[in-house]
Design a protein around this motif. Structure first.
Motif, PDB file in Angstrom:
ATOM      1  N   VAL A 233      25.030 -28.255 -98.657  1.00 57.41           N
ATOM      2  CA  VAL A 233      25.887 -29.312 -99.192  1.00 57.41           C
ATOM      3  C   VAL A 233      25.301 -30.687 -98.877  1.00 57.41           C
ATOM      4  O   VAL A 233      26.009 -31.694 -98.857  1.00 57.41           O
ATOM      5  CB  VAL A 233      27.329 -29.204 -98.629  1.00 57.41           C
ATOM      6  N   SER A 234      23.991 -30.717 -98.612  1.00 50.89           N
ATOM      7  CA  SER A 234      23.353 -31.973 -98.246  1.00 50.89           C
ATOM      8  C   SER A 234      23.412 -32.995 -99.376  1.00 50.89           C
ATOM      9  O   SER A 234      23.370 -34.202 -99.132  1.00 50.89           O
ATOM     10  CB  SER A 234      21.908 -31.731 -97.832  1.00 50.89           C
ATOM     11  N   ARG A 235      23.499 -32.508-100.629  1.00 52.00           N
ATOM     12  CA  ARG A 235      23.589 -33.434-101.766  1.00 52.00           C
ATOM     13  C   ARG A 235      24.848 -34.294-101.655  1.00 52.00           C
ATOM     14  O   ARG A 235      24.860 -35.457-102.070  1.00 52.00           O
ATOM     15  CB  ARG A 235      23.589 -32.624-103.067  1.00 52.00           C
ATOM     16  N   TYR A 236      25.912 -33.727-101.077  1.00 53.54           N
ATOM     17  CA  TYR A 236      27.141 -34.484-100.918  1.00 53.54           C
ATOM     18  C   TYR A 236      26.978 -35.652 -99.952  1.00 53.54           C
ATOM     19  O   TYR A 236      27.742 -36.618-100.016  1.00 53.54           O
ATOM     20  CB  TYR A 236      28.271 -33.570-100.439  1.00 53.54           C
ATOM     21  N   SER A 237      26.013 -35.540 -99.055  1.00 54.30           N
ATOM     22  CA  SER A 237      25.764 -36.648 -98.122  1.00 54.30           C
ATOM     23  C   SER A 237      25.339 -37.898 -98.876  1.00 54.30           C
ATOM     24  O   SER A 237      25.727 -39.015 -98.517  1.00 54.30           O
ATOM     25  CB  SER A 237      24.705 -36.250 -97.092  1.00 54.30           C
ATOM     26  N   LEU A 238      24.541 -37.729 -99.920  1.00 56.54           N
ATOM     27  CA  LEU A 238      24.117 -38.858-100.737  1.00 56.54           C
ATOM     28  C   LEU A 238      25.305 -39.464-101.471  1.00 56.54           C
ATOM     29  O   LEU A 238      25.458 -40.690-101.537  1.00 56.54           O
ATOM     30  CB  LEU A 238      23.037 -38.414-101.729  1.00 56.54           C
ATOM     31  N   THR A 239      26.173 -38.594-102.008  1.00 56.77           N
ATOM     32  CA  THR A 239      27.375 -39.085-102.691  1.00 56.77           C
ATOM     33  C   THR A 239      28.269 -39.861-101.730  1.00 56.77           C
ATOM     34  O   THR A 239      28.785 -40.936-102.076  1.00 56.77           O
ATOM     35  CB  THR A 239      28.159 -37.905-103.288  1.00 56.77           C
ATOM     36  N   SER A 240      28.442 -39.338-100.511  1.00 53.74           N
ATOM     37  CA  SER A 240      29.267 -40.021 -99.510  1.00 53.74           C
ATOM     38  C   SER A 240      28.676 -41.369 -99.138  1.00 53.74           C
ATOM     39  O   SER A 240      29.407 -42.360 -98.977  1.00 53.74           O
ATOM     40  CB  SER A 240      29.397 -39.152 -98.255  1.00 53.74           C
ATOM     41  N   PHE A 241      27.360 -41.414 -99.008  1.00 48.56           N
ATOM     42  CA  PHE A 241      26.695 -42.671 -98.676  1.00 48.56           C
ATOM     43  C   PHE A 241      26.911 -43.700 -99.783  1.00 48.56           C
ATOM     44  O   PHE A 241      27.228 -44.864 -99.513  1.00 48.56           O
ATOM     45  CB  PHE A 241      25.200 -42.433 -98.455  1.00 48.56           C
ATOM     46  N   VAL A 242      26.745 -43.289-101.031  1.00 43.70           N
ATOM     47  CA  VAL A 242      26.913 -44.205-102.162  1.00 43.70           C
ATOM     48  C   VAL A 242      28.356 -44.706-102.244  1.00 43.70           C
ATOM     49  O   VAL A 242      28.605 -45.888-102.519  1.00 43.70           O
ATOM     50  CB  VAL A 242      26.489 -43.523-103.483  1.00 43.70           C
ATOM     51  N   ILE A 243      29.325 -43.828-101.988  1.00 47.01           N
ATOM     52  CA  ILE A 243      30.733 -44.251-101.962  1.00 47.01           C
ATOM     53  C   ILE A 243      30.941 -45.267-100.837  1.00 47.01           C
ATOM     54  O   ILE A 243      31.684 -46.248-100.994  1.00 47.01           O
ATOM     55  CB  ILE A 243      31.663 -43.039-101.788  1.00 47.01           C
ATOM     56  N   GLY A 244      30.268 -45.046 -99.704  1.00 46.11           N
ATOM     57  CA  GLY A 244      30.332 -46.004 -98.606  1.00 46.11           C
ATOM     58  C   GLY A 244      29.744 -47.353 -98.992  1.00 46.11           C
ATOM     59  O   GLY A 244      30.279 -48.404 -98.631  1.00 46.11           O
ATOM     60  N   VAL A 245      28.625 -47.322 -99.724  1.00 50.59           N
ATOM     61  CA  VAL A 245      28.014 -48.567-100.200  1.00 50.59           C
ATOM     62  C   VAL A 245      28.969 -49.296-101.147  1.00 50.59           C
ATOM     63  O   VAL A 245      29.132 -50.519-101.070  1.00 50.59           O
ATOM     64  CB  VAL A 245      26.671 -48.291-100.907  1.00 50.59           C
ATOM     65  N   LEU A 246      29.605 -48.534-102.041  1.00 50.25           N
ATOM     66  CA  LEU A 246      30.569 -49.132-102.958  1.00 50.25           C
ATOM     67  C   LEU A 246      31.724 -49.776-102.194  1.00 50.25           C
ATOM     68  O   LEU A 246      32.155 -50.897-102.519  1.00 50.25           O
ATOM     69  CB  LEU A 246      31.103 -48.060-103.918  1.00 50.25           C
TER      70      LEU A 246
ATOM     71  N   ILE B  70      30.356 -48.859-114.945  1.00 47.76           N
ATOM     72  CA  ILE B  70      31.066 -49.942-114.250  1.00 47.76           C
ATOM     73  C   ILE B  70      30.552 -50.092-112.822  1.00 47.76           C
ATOM     74  O   ILE B  70      30.299 -51.208-112.343  1.00 47.76           O
ATOM     75  CB  ILE B  70      32.589 -49.686-114.257  1.00 47.76           C
ATOM     76  N   ALA B  71      30.383 -48.956-112.135  1.00 46.87           N
ATOM     77  CA  ALA B  71      29.885 -48.990-110.759  1.00 46.87           C
ATOM     78  C   ALA B  71      28.472 -49.560-110.703  1.00 46.87           C
ATOM     79  O   ALA B  71      28.149 -50.384-109.836  1.00 46.87           O
ATOM     80  CB  ALA B  71      29.916 -47.591-110.157  1.00 46.87           C
ATOM     81  N   ALA B  72      27.603 -49.144-111.633  1.00 49.20           N
ATOM     82  CA  ALA B  72      26.228 -49.621-111.652  1.00 49.20           C
ATOM     83  C   ALA B  72      26.156 -51.125-111.899  1.00 49.20           C
ATOM     84  O   ALA B  72      25.379 -51.840-111.248  1.00 49.20           O
ATOM     85  CB  ALA B  72      25.422 -48.873-112.713  1.00 49.20           C
ATOM     86  N   LEU B  73      26.958 -51.627-112.819  1.00 45.30           N
ATOM     87  CA  LEU B  73      26.957 -53.058-113.122  1.00 45.30           C
ATOM     88  C   LEU B  73      27.508 -53.866-111.947  1.00 45.30           C
ATOM     89  O   LEU B  73      27.009 -54.966-111.644  1.00 45.30           O
ATOM     90  CB  LEU B  73      27.782 -53.329-114.381  1.00 45.30           C
TER      91      LEU B  73
END
Length: 390
Positions: free
Chosen positions: A100-113, A180-183
């Motif tokens: 489930v390491s791919r989810y770590s990237l998703t969690s990080f990006v949500i944290g950045v957001l 929207i998130a990317a912009l």
């Protein structure tokens, strides 16, 4: 217990861009948790997936032996703690036999957001009281989270890369929300004054443009390319305006960096071993003072180049290990035909040309996470291939 550990790890990845204070302490707890509660995971597995990072730490420790400033050397090792700790997390990020390491990237990006929403909202509130646009710029933008604007730009670039990748390849996610998130991320990138860091994003975008031109084109892929083109033209428009010159160091910054690069190379008394892990400040400041560069000595500037800095502090040996920890995940991505891994790791080549990204915990933990995401994706794909073969 296993599920709790995974969720706690995802919280850690989320907290990295939001709070350095909380993320460090949670990382320590998770490492201790993994060591004492998951003993079936051998140390050999951790070493196999992160031997290059351990080699880098060993070189730093060797450099401490011939350093005069031991305290500074120990601080550097403390800063590099994440290179040892993060691999322990990734070796445990499996659930029901699946990584489930791919989810770590998703969690990080949500944290950045989340971090971007916090800094932007804070600046908006400050703008209502001060009526000055400067509250949205550079240090004033990110000061509330105690994060250096350059590192915020690094985080944002990774987030945009991941969003464009998902937009291009993943048909299950809403393209409108991703856009929207990317912009929004792009706006934050401009506010951080990340003109040089944007170059790495240009290289990432070049991959998608080339792939789009060479492969068959679906509507979703066209949608992703339109977003890429909008961001690129937006940046060209802004960079040609007076915006960047008003918030960043621009021309003087490039001159400063060339002086800093030359100083670190010329001040190195031992090309093979360098000055030692703890002595780079002492030796470099002495060099600045002897050349009349008192401004740089007073600010204790490093070389602002990770490759030169590594050569200066740990010599050719240190430079070699730095190249290994960057090239290895890139090689594994090529080997497993994983474009996401290449897109995640290649920007560090650009980062390394302008900043010492392994000089702060924010940069070290960011690199460690990206490194282990790519390595874990390789080993999980290798394991899945073996299972299919059986």
């Amino acid at each position: 217990m296993k599920k709790f550990f995974i969720w706690a790890s995802l919280v850690f990845f989320f907290l990295v861009p939001v709070s350095q204070f909380l993320s460090i302490r949670l990382l320590v707890l998770l490492v201790l948790f993994s060591i004492f509660l998951f003993r079936h995971k051998s140390i050999s597995q951790v070493f196999r997936q992160s031997w290059d990072l351990q080699l880098y730490i060993i070189v730093l420790m060797i450099g401490l032996i011939y350093s005069d400033d031991i305290v500074q050397g120990l601080k550097i090792l403390e800063t590099s703690f994440a290179l040892i700790a993060v691999p322990f997390l990734f070796c445990e990020l499996t659930y029901e036999g699946k990584s489930v390491s791919r989810y770590s990237l998703t969690s990080f990006v949500i944290g950045v957001l989340t971090a971007c929403l916090i800094v932007f909202s804070n600046s908006a509130i400050n703008f209502l009281t001060t009526d000055t646009f400067e509250v949205f710029q550079y240090y004033q933008l990110t000061n509330i989270l105690g994060i250096q604007p350059t590192y915020m730009a690094y985080y944002v670039i990774l987030s945009i890369t991941y969003i464009v990748f998902e937009l291009y390849y993943n048909t299950n996610l809403s393209p409108h929300l991703l856009t929207i998130a990317a912009l929004f991320f792009f706006v934050i990138l401009l506010l951080t004054g990340g003109e040089t860091t944007f170059m790495s994003l240009v290289l990432v975008f070049s991959f998608f443009l080339l792939k789009y031109l060479l492969d068959s084109r679906s509507f979703r892929e066209t949608y992703a390319i339109v977003l890429v083109v909008i961001i690129m033209f937006g940046f060209v428009f802004v960079s040609n305006s007076s915006y960047f010159s008003s918030i960043s160091r621009d021309k003087t910054d490039s001159w400063e960096r060339s002086v800093l690069w030359k100083a670190a190379v010329d001040a190195n008394p031992s090309p093979f071993l360098g000055v030692g892990t703890g002595d780079y400040k002492l030796v470099l400041n002495t060099y600045y003072t002897s050349r009349g560069l008192t401004k740089y000595a007073n600010e204790s500037f490093n070389s602002h180049n990770q490759f030169i800095q590594q050569y200066f502090s740990n010599g050719v040996l240190g430079l070699l290990t730095l190249l290994i920890i960057i090239v290895r995940p890139l090689y594994l991505s090529f080997k497993s035909q994983n474009p996401l891994g290449i897109l995640i790791m290649f920007p560090f080549v650009i980062y390394g040309m302008t900043e010492v990204f392994l000089g702060r915990f924010q940069g070290v933990v960011f690199f460690a996470i990206c490194h282990q995401i790519v390595v874990s994706l390789y080993y999980s794909s290798k394991q899945n291939f073996a299972l299919k073969a059986v």
